[in-house]
Design a protein around this motif. Sequence first.
Motif, mmCIF file in Angstrom:
data_model
loop_
_atom_site.group_PDB
_atom_site.id
_atom_site.type_symbol
_atom_site.label_atom_id
_atom_site.label_comp_id
_atom_site.label_asym_id
_atom_site.label_seq_id
_atom_site.Cartn_x
_atom_site.Cartn_y
_atom_site.Cartn_z
ATOM 1 N N SER A 346 0.787 -1.212 -0.281
ATOM 2 C CA SER A 346 0.252 0.172 0.040
ATOM 3 C C SER A 346 0.450 1.238 0.392
ATOM 4 C CB SER A 346 -1.202 -0.199 1.142
ATOM 5 O OG SER A 346 -1.671 -0.787 0.938
ATOM 6 N N ASP A 478 -6.044 -1.210 -4.710
ATOM 7 C CA ASP A 478 -5.030 -1.743 -3.426
ATOM 8 C C ASP A 478 -6.383 -3.036 -2.836
ATOM 9 O OD1 ASP A 478 -4.198 -2.100 -1.040
ATOM 10 O OD2 ASP A 478 -3.274 -0.375 -0.409
ATOM 11 N N GLU A 479 -6.220 -3.881 -3.407
ATOM 12 C CA GLU A 479 -6.907 -5.040 -2.488
ATOM 13 C C GLU A 479 -8.194 -5.290 -2.351
ATOM 14 O OE1 GLU A 479 -5.336 -7.209 0.358
ATOM 15 O OE2 GLU A 479 -3.362 -6.186 0.895
HETATM 16 MG MG MG Z 1 -2.014 -3.458 2.295
#
Ligand code: MG
Length: 626
Positions: A346, A478-479
């Motif tokens: 991240s 991001d995920e």
């Molecule tokens: Mg992350």
Amino acid sequence: MNFLGLLARNRLALLGLVVVLMITVLALLTPLLPLADPDVTNTANRFKRPFEDGAILGTDHLGRDLLSRLFWGSRLSLAVGFASALVAATIGATIGIIAGFHGGWTDNVIMRGVDMLMAFPYILLALAIVAALGPGLMNALIAVAAVNIPFFARNIRGVTVGIAHREFVDAARLSGMGNTRIILTEVLPNVIPVIIIAMSTTVGWMILETAGLSFLGLGSQPPQADLGSMLGEARSALITNPHTSVVPGAMILIIVISINLLGDGIRDALDPRLKSGALSRPMPRTLVRRGEPSAGKGSSALLALSGLETQFHANSRVYRAVSGVDLVVRPGECVGIIGESGSGKSVTALSVMGLVASPPGVITAGSAHFSGQDLIGAEYGTLRRLRGDRVAYVFQDPLSTLHPLYTVGEQLVEAVRVHHPMPKVRAREHAVGLLHSVRFPNAKERFDSYPHELSGGMRQRVGIAMALANDPDLIIADEPTTALDVTVQARILTLLRELQRERGLAIIFITHDFGVIAQLCDRVAVMYAGRIVEEGPTDAILKSPAHPYTARLMACVPELGQERRRLTAIPGLPPVLDDLPDGCAFAERCHRATDACRVGNIALAGLATERVVRCIDPEFRAAGTA
Ligand code: MG
Ligand code: ADP
């Protein structure tokens, strides 16, 4: 940063603390100081000016030494003020916690009683109490404490209601704890900071109220001095002998101001939201402190990260979250970044657009060329124009990224109009079109829904629609599917794949799941402890992982229909980022590690076409290499 350190950063609060401490120490030492008796009258010496005949602050209308009376009076006023704050806080907090914790009719009965107390003007109430109990300092204390109980009770009840329904209280109840124990061990520790804050901001107020009652002759009785009664007695000589009123008046002013400054400082320092940010707002872009930026490589690249280093500087420690990441994304390509939680995925993604919070984040080296322009260190205006327009993000939890008080339609319209001003009606049409393109069922009807009215999958579709709002070149996801269940995840992945093909989007897809990478990504970069340890085409890496870490990550993914295969978790934990080891950061957990792995800097080395690995003894070697 600890509490005192934070408090000391606030100059005014520190000043308040020093003054309050000084006055408190003087008040405590008063009986030991060589002062005249404060109550001895000597009418021959009345109304002496300051410094006349050895009376430093002069004398009052009965010839009593003002300095001595000031010391003894401050001592009394402070004691009564603090005592009534303590009494009000204890009783008020107890009432508030009981009402908030039990709720229902207990709450109703208690809080209506408190409301009735609050309905009286506080000074009238205090006067009534003193009138009933009779004048005297003790009764003034009781009156001031009593009128302040509702304030504490209301405050603490509100906080307790929020805490009483939290998961850890449920967990405590499930573990068999009784109510009293839950209140003492689970609720109270969470409420105490609020009590302290409320107290520190009201002590000054209570000292004033006590002084007010004494001023009216209802508090301390002659000849006993407190600051309020000194003011009251000096009233008649206000014009002729102003020093008799100025002395206690100035003292009240100093005490109350310094206590309030200290109280404000305590509140700021105890607030956990201010703690990590160290009393400062995050900047609109990440702080950049780097030497010579490196030149961007690969002119065909849409985004080229080169030697990117992002650190967190906190508590005089340096956490190296990202240390030297190189990554290239070509137009229309999907690149996966995979790694365990905390490996720096991240932070890498956020660094590109300067979205890492500063403080504590600092980008210390490297460059991020987007269409040839270096974004690291770019002006805020430049980044702002690109954010959400050419480069868009999709985050993990759409419930926390969507605003709960606006409908999804309004938020989409805003996302469009920020970058491309257009009439509302057209933006609305465009937004409905976006919802259609993310296969949002009943887009027109659901346009005016609030985020909480949608399911997780639908919310994430809104998140993706928002990212698509301005037809970006690159989406950094991001995920985005981690919070969703498996079937919804599959649908979102299919959607992303289709959008990528339709629109020629480039995607950076961050995940910890190799199954997702296999479905979506052309290339994949494996991250560990802030570095890329292996990179290459997805098929090749899936077929023959080279870094032992990649191999172990893949062994963690279950495969349907292969019931006999054992899933192996990776033993050990990732290294701490403020003390990274020499050599390979994975060596501690690697079954192939030798002493050679623990020295020097192990570079990314070419392995086969398009493949690189950061390992001196990879699991797989291309034919022909030793
Ligand atoms: Mg992350
Ligand atoms: P992930 O790979 O799970 O996305 P992150 O990139 O979020 O990991 O985090 C990388 C490391 O940086 C973690 O060890 C995390 O503790 C640290 N980190 C992230 N944000 C902060 C912050 N605001 N302050 C201090 N450390 C942080």
